[in-house]
Write a protein that holds these residues in place. Structure first.
Motif, PDB file in Angstrom:
ATOM      1  N   TYR A   1      -4.489   8.507   0.116  1.00 31.92           N
ATOM      2  CA  TYR A   1      -3.914   7.228  -0.304  1.00 31.92           C
ATOM      3  C   TYR A   1      -4.740   6.085   0.281  1.00 31.92           C
ATOM      4  O   TYR A   1      -4.971   6.039   1.490  1.00 31.92           O
TER       5      TYR A   1
ATOM      6  N   ARG B   1      -1.318   3.085   1.261  1.00 38.31           N
ATOM      7  CA  ARG B   1      -0.889   3.537   2.593  1.00 38.31           C
ATOM      8  C   ARG B   1      -0.829   2.316   3.502  1.00 38.31           C
ATOM      9  O   ARG B   1      -1.850   1.688   3.775  1.00 38.31           O
TER      10      ARG B   1
ATOM     11  N   THR C   1       6.959  11.405   5.621  1.00 34.40           N
ATOM     12  CA  THR C   1       6.444  10.147   5.078  1.00 34.40           C
ATOM     13  C   THR C   1       7.580   9.182   4.758  1.00 34.40           C
ATOM     14  O   THR C   1       8.587   9.564   4.162  1.00 34.40           O
TER      15      THR C   1
ATOM     16  N   LYS D   1      -3.482   2.194   8.735  1.00 32.82           N
ATOM     17  CA  LYS D   1      -3.485   3.644   8.895  1.00 32.82           C
ATOM     18  C   LYS D   1      -3.413   4.039  10.371  1.00 32.82           C
ATOM     19  O   LYS D   1      -2.850   5.066  10.726  1.00 32.82           O
TER      20      LYS D   1
ATOM     21  N   ILE E   1       3.824   4.831   2.975  1.00 30.56           N
ATOM     22  CA  ILE E   1       3.158   4.343   1.781  1.00 30.56           C
ATOM     23  C   ILE E   1       4.062   3.339   1.075  1.00 30.56           C
ATOM     24  O   ILE E   1       5.283   3.356   1.244  1.00 30.56           O
TER      25      ILE E   1
ATOM     26  N   LEU F   1      -1.840  11.925   4.418  1.00 29.55           N
ATOM     27  CA  LEU F   1      -1.902  10.746   3.546  1.00 29.55           C
ATOM     28  C   LEU F   1      -3.333  10.229   3.375  1.00 29.55           C
ATOM     29  O   LEU F   1      -3.536   9.100   2.915  1.00 29.55           O
TER      30      LEU F   1
END
Length: 556
Positions: free
Chosen positions: A93, A131, A441, A100, A137, A90
């Motif tokens: 993003y 994200r 995800t 994160k 996300i 990811l």
């Protein structure tokens, strides 16, 4: 540094890296085994090293401590470095670094009740794809949202399992695939136009009681009447009638004597927070307090179900009639436990969401006097003295009131953050609206942020402007494909048509019965700041001065 300590440092650091690699590639389904491994591995390392790591018994504790510190530091640094690196799936993003790095940041935001505002800030800063977690996300791109939620989109995440005890059957909220389709068939029968007409007498009965109880309050007090409190009591009484044949008499008692509302909100809040870190669900639910809370709530639903089966419906065919398949339509009659689980879902979902929207409609109209006057003028022209305010054919003419309800649902959606969807680790990557959603995800589609996205609603996406729903040419962007107050696809809210019917009936009789304004000293402007999102919305008091308009001239 002594040689044994150097060896221990290297071994503990390597062990931390190995653990990160293992858990990244073989994501655990629960927290029990990972916690056990993390707690014991450094100790095992020192024990196996024996004399190599410990020169004497006096220093053994020091070596154990050192091994744990190096192991955990190595593990944490490896995790942080990977999650911030370009190697993470990811990485492309945008989003806040703290999000994160750890899901604990999002959990903290959710625990405070303002996750929906946090998401809005992030989307304002980073755009429609953000994200928000190590493997999560948030998306407010309308074509992507529709693809995510529609048939063939992403599966429900484990978030929805947080409120279910392992000993109880899954409700429609938890199910997906063929099991959900079968359960949805039963619910669809319960929400046909014909079925909804059967429920209307129950709505009318409780709405009359609602207005009657408001009239009985001391309307001359400066503090006014708390609309939120009475709307909550009304909604719970009504759903008790529909789902379990009665038993809730909160309006009669003037309050939630048994604490049902608090119990529901406590259960939903706990489930929401547990669901923020889904892989810990099985572990957290085994904690004595959590296990007891969930079991008691499920047992409460089964007791209501048994009472309904014994006493029958309040009046005509109710919701339970369909959920329990009393007509014998299904090949296999649902068990008491299954029907009870769905009945509780109905009470929780329908009472809180409708009550939240009704309260917000009142607040928006009192905050916008011009709109309030238009609503009253429309009601007075459509429903004249002597007419039945519960006549659904009359409601079809209330275009502006309907627009106000839609605008309220846009700005204050009953589920501001919605649940989540997921591409599970066992599944291949998915392509959504031209973007790759990597395996593993989780995807959020927050309605609050989407509904205020100027790409779909402009100008003034944050303002209450009901005319945007009436084809007013001043609004150059009014994309209803981005309007998801009841979600979308096969898992959308099956009761949305009934909810709108209920809201129109209640608002009609409320605005026909009273003139309203904010109570003296009440800070109406600050009221939305007290709205907290724990999947459903909790609200603070909404104190209103009520003045009877028509006395008893309405056909009540």
């Amino acid at each position: 540094m002594e040689a044994p300590l150097c060896i221990l440092s290297a071994a503990a650091a390597l062990l931390g890296l190995i653990n990160h690699y293992f858990f990244r590639n073989y994501e655990p389904s629960g927290a029990n085994v990972p916690f056990l491994l993390l707690a014991t591995q450094p100790a095992v390392l020192v024990f196996v090293g024996g004399a190599s790591f410990t020169s004497n018994n006096n220093t053994r504790l020091l070596y154990y401590t050192y091994a744990y510190v190096v192991f955990l530091c190595s593990l944490c640094l490896s995790i942080v470095a990977y999650r911030l690196s370009p190697l993470h799936p990811l990485a492309h993003y945008p989003g806040p670094k703290i999000g994160k790095v750890t899901k604990l940041w999002g959990l903290w935001k959710a625990a405070r009740g303002y996750k929906y505002l946090y998401h809005k800030e992030l989307h304002d800063k980073y755009g429609p794809w953000v994200r928000i977690g190590p493997n999560e996300i948030s998306v407010i791109d309308a074509p992507a949202v529709r693809q995510i939620l529609s048939l063939g989109g992403l599966e429900k995440s484990r978030y929805y399992e947080a409120g279910r005890h392992e000993a109880t059957p899954p409700s429609i909220v938890c199910l997906s695939g063929d099991a959900h389709t079968a359960k949805r068939r039963v619910w669809n029968r319960a929400m046909t136009p014909a079925a909804i007409r059967e429920y209307e007498p129950l709505v009318a009965k409780r709405a009359r009681q609602f207005i009657s109880r408001l009239r009985e309050q001391d309307l001359d007090t400066a503090s006014g009447v708390d609309v939120v409190r009475w709307v909550d009591l009304f909604a719970l009484d009504l759903m008790g009638d529909l789902a379990f044949g009665g038993g809730f008499e909160m309006m009669r008692d003037g309050g939630d004597v048994d604490g049902l509302g608090e119990r529901i909100r406590g259960f939903v809040k706990a489930s929401n927070l547990i669901g923020q870190v889904p892989w810990t669900i099985n572990t957290v639910q085994k904690l004595p307090q959590v296990d007891r809370t969930v079991q008691e709530f499920n047992a409460f639903g089964q007791n209501l179900a048994m009472r309904r089966m014994k006493n029958g419906a309040v009046g005509t065919k109710d919701l339970w009639y369909h959920l329990a398949d009393e007509a014998g339509v299904e090949k296999e009659i649902p068990s008491l436990e299954n029907s009870a689980a769905d009945g509780i879902v109905a009470v929780v979902a329908a009472s809180d969401t409708v009550a939240s929207t009704l309260s917000s409609v009142v607040w928006f109209l009192l905050s916008n006097p011009g709109c309030y006057r238009r609503v009253q003028q429309e009601l007075d022209s459509v429903i004249t003295d002597g007419d039945d305010p519960f006549d659904a054919t009359k409601h079809q003419e209330l275009n502006f009131l309907s627009a106000c309800i839609n605008e309220t649902l846009r700005l204050h959606p009953p589920l501001p953050s919605n649940g989540t969807r997921q591409v599970y680790s066992r599944q291949p990557d998915r392509i959504i609206a031209g973007r790759v959603i990597p395996s593993g995800t989780t995807v959020s589609t927050p309605a609050y942020s989407l509904h205020r996205n100027p790409d779909y609603f402009s100008p003034h996406p944050d303002k209450f402007l009901p005319d945007r729903w009436l084809g007013d040419s001043r609004f150059d962007r009014h994309d209803t494909s981005a309007f998801i107050p009841f979600s979308l696809g096969p898992s959308n809210c099956v009761g949305q048509k009934f909810a709108k019917r209920e809201m129109l009936m209640v608002l009609c009789v409320l605005f026909k019965s009273f003139d309203m304004r904010f109570a003296d000293g009440f800070d109406g402007e600050a009221w939305p700041k007290g709205m907290q999102d724990f999947f459903v919305v909790t609200r603070g008091p909404l104190c209103v001065k009520l003045t009877p308009r028509h006395g008893d001239s309405i056909n009540m």
